[in-house]
Design a protein around this motif. Structure first.
Motif, PDB file in Angstrom:
ATOM      1  N   MET A   1       0.849  -1.198   0.000  1.00 39.97           N
ATOM      2  CA  MET A   1       0.000   0.000   0.000  1.00 39.97           C
ATOM      3  C   MET A   1       0.879   1.239   0.000  1.00 39.97           C
ATOM      4  O   MET A   1       1.801   1.373   0.781  1.00 39.97           O
ATOM      5  N   THR A   2       0.628   2.168  -0.905  1.00 42.53           N
ATOM      6  CA  THR A   2       1.364   3.417  -0.976  1.00 42.53           C
ATOM      7  C   THR A   2       0.548   4.527  -0.336  1.00 42.53           C
ATOM      8  O   THR A   2      -0.679   4.500  -0.333  1.00 42.53           O
ATOM      9  N   PHE A   3       1.247   5.508   0.194  1.00 46.47           N
ATOM     10  CA  PHE A   3       0.602   6.618   0.872  1.00 46.47           C
ATOM     11  C   PHE A   3       0.962   7.916   0.154  1.00 46.47           C
ATOM     12  O   PHE A   3       2.081   8.076  -0.329  1.00 46.47           O
ATOM     13  N   HIS A   4      -0.022   8.807   0.104  1.00 47.41           N
ATOM     14  CA  HIS A   4       0.208  10.061  -0.599  1.00 47.41           C
ATOM     15  C   HIS A   4       1.208  10.912   0.166  1.00 47.41           C
ATOM     16  O   HIS A   4       1.323  10.828   1.390  1.00 47.41           O
ATOM     17  N   ASN A   5       1.944  11.697  -0.573  1.00 52.08           N
ATOM     18  CA  ASN A   5       2.913  12.587   0.053  1.00 52.08           C
ATOM     19  C   ASN A   5       2.199  13.724   0.774  1.00 52.08           C
ATOM     20  O   ASN A   5       1.226  14.280   0.274  1.00 52.08           O
ATOM     21  N   GLN A   6       2.702  14.039   1.945  1.00 50.84           N
ATOM     22  CA  GLN A   6       2.133  15.112   2.727  1.00 50.84           C
ATOM     23  C   GLN A   6       3.122  16.263   2.828  1.00 50.84           C
ATOM     24  O   GLN A   6       4.322  16.108   2.599  1.00 50.84           O
ATOM     25  N   GLN A   7       2.612  17.402   3.189  1.00 48.95           N
ATOM     26  CA  GLN A   7       3.476  18.552   3.408  1.00 48.95           C
ATOM     27  C   GLN A   7       4.382  18.297   4.608  1.00 48.95           C
ATOM     28  O   GLN A   7       4.052  17.491   5.484  1.00 48.95           O
ATOM     29  N   PRO A   8       5.533  18.950   4.669  1.00 46.38           N
ATOM     30  CA  PRO A   8       6.382  18.814   5.863  1.00 46.38           C
ATOM     31  C   PRO A   8       5.595  19.179   7.117  1.00 46.38           C
ATOM     32  O   PRO A   8       4.716  20.038   7.090  1.00 46.38           O
ATOM     33  N   ILE A   9       5.905  18.496   8.196  1.00 43.39           N
ATOM     34  CA  ILE A   9       5.135  18.679   9.419  1.00 43.39           C
ATOM     35  C   ILE A   9       5.185  20.126   9.906  1.00 43.39           C
ATOM     36  O   ILE A   9       4.231  20.624  10.513  1.00 43.39           O
ATOM     37  N   GLU A  10       6.287  20.834   9.630  1.00 46.85           N
ATOM     38  CA  GLU A  10       6.383  22.234  10.042  1.00 46.85           C
ATOM     39  C   GLU A  10       5.350  23.091   9.322  1.00 46.85           C
ATOM     40  O   GLU A  10       4.842  24.062   9.885  1.00 46.85           O
ATOM     41  N   VAL A  11       5.039  22.734   8.072  1.00 47.87           N
ATOM     42  CA  VAL A  11       4.037  23.463   7.299  1.00 47.87           C
ATOM     43  C   VAL A  11       2.634  23.012   7.672  1.00 47.87           C
ATOM     44  O   VAL A  11       1.705  23.819   7.753  1.00 47.87           O
ATOM     45  N   LEU A  12       2.479  21.732   7.915  1.00 51.78           N
ATOM     46  CA  LEU A  12       1.168  21.167   8.202  1.00 51.78           C
ATOM     47  C   LEU A  12       0.683  21.472   9.611  1.00 51.78           C
ATOM     48  O   LEU A  12      -0.527  21.609   9.843  1.00 51.78           O
ATOM     49  N   LEU A  13       1.606  21.603  10.553  1.00 52.13           N
ATOM     50  CA  LEU A  13       1.241  21.708  11.965  1.00 52.13           C
ATOM     51  C   LEU A  13       0.327  22.884  12.302  1.00 52.13           C
ATOM     52  O   LEU A  13      -0.653  22.710  13.037  1.00 52.13           O
ATOM     53  N   PRO A  14       0.566  24.106  11.804  1.00 53.80           N
ATOM     54  CA  PRO A  14      -0.355  25.207  12.133  1.00 53.80           C
ATOM     55  C   PRO A  14      -1.787  24.954  11.680  1.00 53.80           C
ATOM     56  O   PRO A  14      -2.737  25.265  12.413  1.00 53.80           O
ATOM     57  N   HIS A  15      -1.965  24.362  10.499  1.00 48.42           N
ATOM     58  CA  HIS A  15      -3.308  24.060  10.006  1.00 48.42           C
ATOM     59  C   HIS A  15      -3.949  22.938  10.827  1.00 48.42           C
ATOM     60  O   HIS A  15      -5.159  22.970  11.094  1.00 48.42           O
ATOM     61  N   LEU A  16      -3.140  21.981  11.239  1.00 48.42           N
ATOM     62  CA  LEU A  16      -3.652  20.883  12.040  1.00 48.42           C
ATOM     63  C   LEU A  16      -4.099  21.375  13.415  1.00 48.42           C
ATOM     64  O   LEU A  16      -5.158  20.979  13.921  1.00 48.42           O
ATOM     65  N   LYS A  17      -3.327  22.257  14.013  1.00 50.85           N
ATOM     66  CA  LYS A  17      -3.706  22.815  15.312  1.00 50.85           C
ATOM     67  C   LYS A  17      -4.970  23.657  15.195  1.00 50.85           C
ATOM     68  O   LYS A  17      -5.839  23.629  16.082  1.00 50.85           O
ATOM     69  N   ALA A  18      -5.069  24.412  14.112  1.00 48.27           N
ATOM     70  CA  ALA A  18      -6.274  25.221  13.912  1.00 48.27           C
ATOM     71  C   ALA A  18      -7.510  24.342  13.800  1.00 48.27           C
ATOM     72  O   ALA A  18      -8.587  24.699  14.311  1.00 48.27           O
TER      73      ALA A  18
END
Length: 260
Positions: A1-18
């Motif tokens: 199973m392959t997984f889609h590429n995600q943004q670096p956690i530093e970029v993703l983290l503010p949106h995830l916290k929001a």
């Protein structure tokens, strides 16, 4: 199973916290905490490590484990001493040194979820437990994710790993599944008014025998045949050094004779 590429956690983290700060995110976290609290209250040991994507979320407050801490992906202001900054795919902890590992959406937001689980198994002592919290693809949220226009935004850009896939990974890592629980049956609408209007659908889904809640919680134990669980090396007392005669060699014997 392959997984889609995600943004670096530093970029993703503010949106995830929001998103976790939104009404729906808070409701999900509250439902997850109820389930996890019941599980961690029954798991004992000396050290508990939580792999987190949001340092503010602490799901081990009901744990009887002596030392609890979080492994977070990036440095943030106001961090206390109960946090370790490290990549979840390469944890700087000793082999078989932790009694309980708690993965809070750590497999959902990484490019290599299997490697993160492998690291959790590596630092877990034989007889220790791992608790995995993640999004459920076999739920209304999983169905909504397939047709969402926000697939690049949290939480819809999470991996949503199936229970079957996780079960296969656990077996490969000598982890025995003990419990599988799902929760939070509200529909994936950001507005609370829409979620409340569909309460009848939520109740019918909740009464269903299938595991179709928005999140899943899996509890597993590390079982390795032929090994006896040992206490963590962090708590072992210093052993007394016993003098042992070193093996002699021809060269050392010749040197002794010459000195005589």
């Amino acid at each position: 199973m392959t997984f889609h590429n995600q943004q670096p956690i530093e970029v993703l983290l503010p949106h995830l916290k929001a998103w976790f700060d939104s009404d729906m995110g808070k409701e999900l976290l509250a439902a997850e905490k109820v389930v996890v609290d019941r599980l961690v209250a029954t798991l004992f040991g000396v050290h508990l490590a939580q792999f987190s994507v949001d340092s503010r979320v602490k799901l081990y407050k009901e744990s009887p484990v002596t030392h609890c801490f979080s492994v977070i992906p990036s440095i943030e202001l106001g961090l206390d001493e109960h946090n370790i900054v490290a990549d979840n795919k390469d944890i700087p902890l000793a082999h078989e040194s932790v009694d309980v590992v708690l993965l809070h959406h750590a497999l959902d937001f990484t490019d290599s979820p299997h490697q993160v689980l492998r690291e959790a198994s590596r630092i877990l002592r034989p007889g220790g437990h791992v608790v995995i919290v993640g999004f459920n693809p076999l739920s209304p949220w999983g169905l909504f994710r397939l047709f969402s226009r926000k697939k690049d935004q949290p939480p819809w850009n999470a991996h949503f790993i199936s229970h079957r896939r996780l079960s296969d990974w656990l077996q490969l890592l000598h982890l025995t599944e003990l419990r599988h629980i799902t929760g939070y049956y509200s529909q994936a609408f950001e507005k609370a008014t829409f979620r409340s209007r569909l309460s009848c659908i939520r109740n019918s889904i909740k009464r269903s025998p299938a595991h179709n809640g928005a999140f899943t919680v899996m509890l597993a134990r590390k079982d390795i045949a032929g090994m006896t669980p040992l206490r963590s090396g962090w708590t072992l007392r210093r052993l007394i050094n016993i003098p042992v005669a070193e093996p002699s060699t021809r060269g050392s014997l010749r040197k002794v004779r010459e000195t005589r």
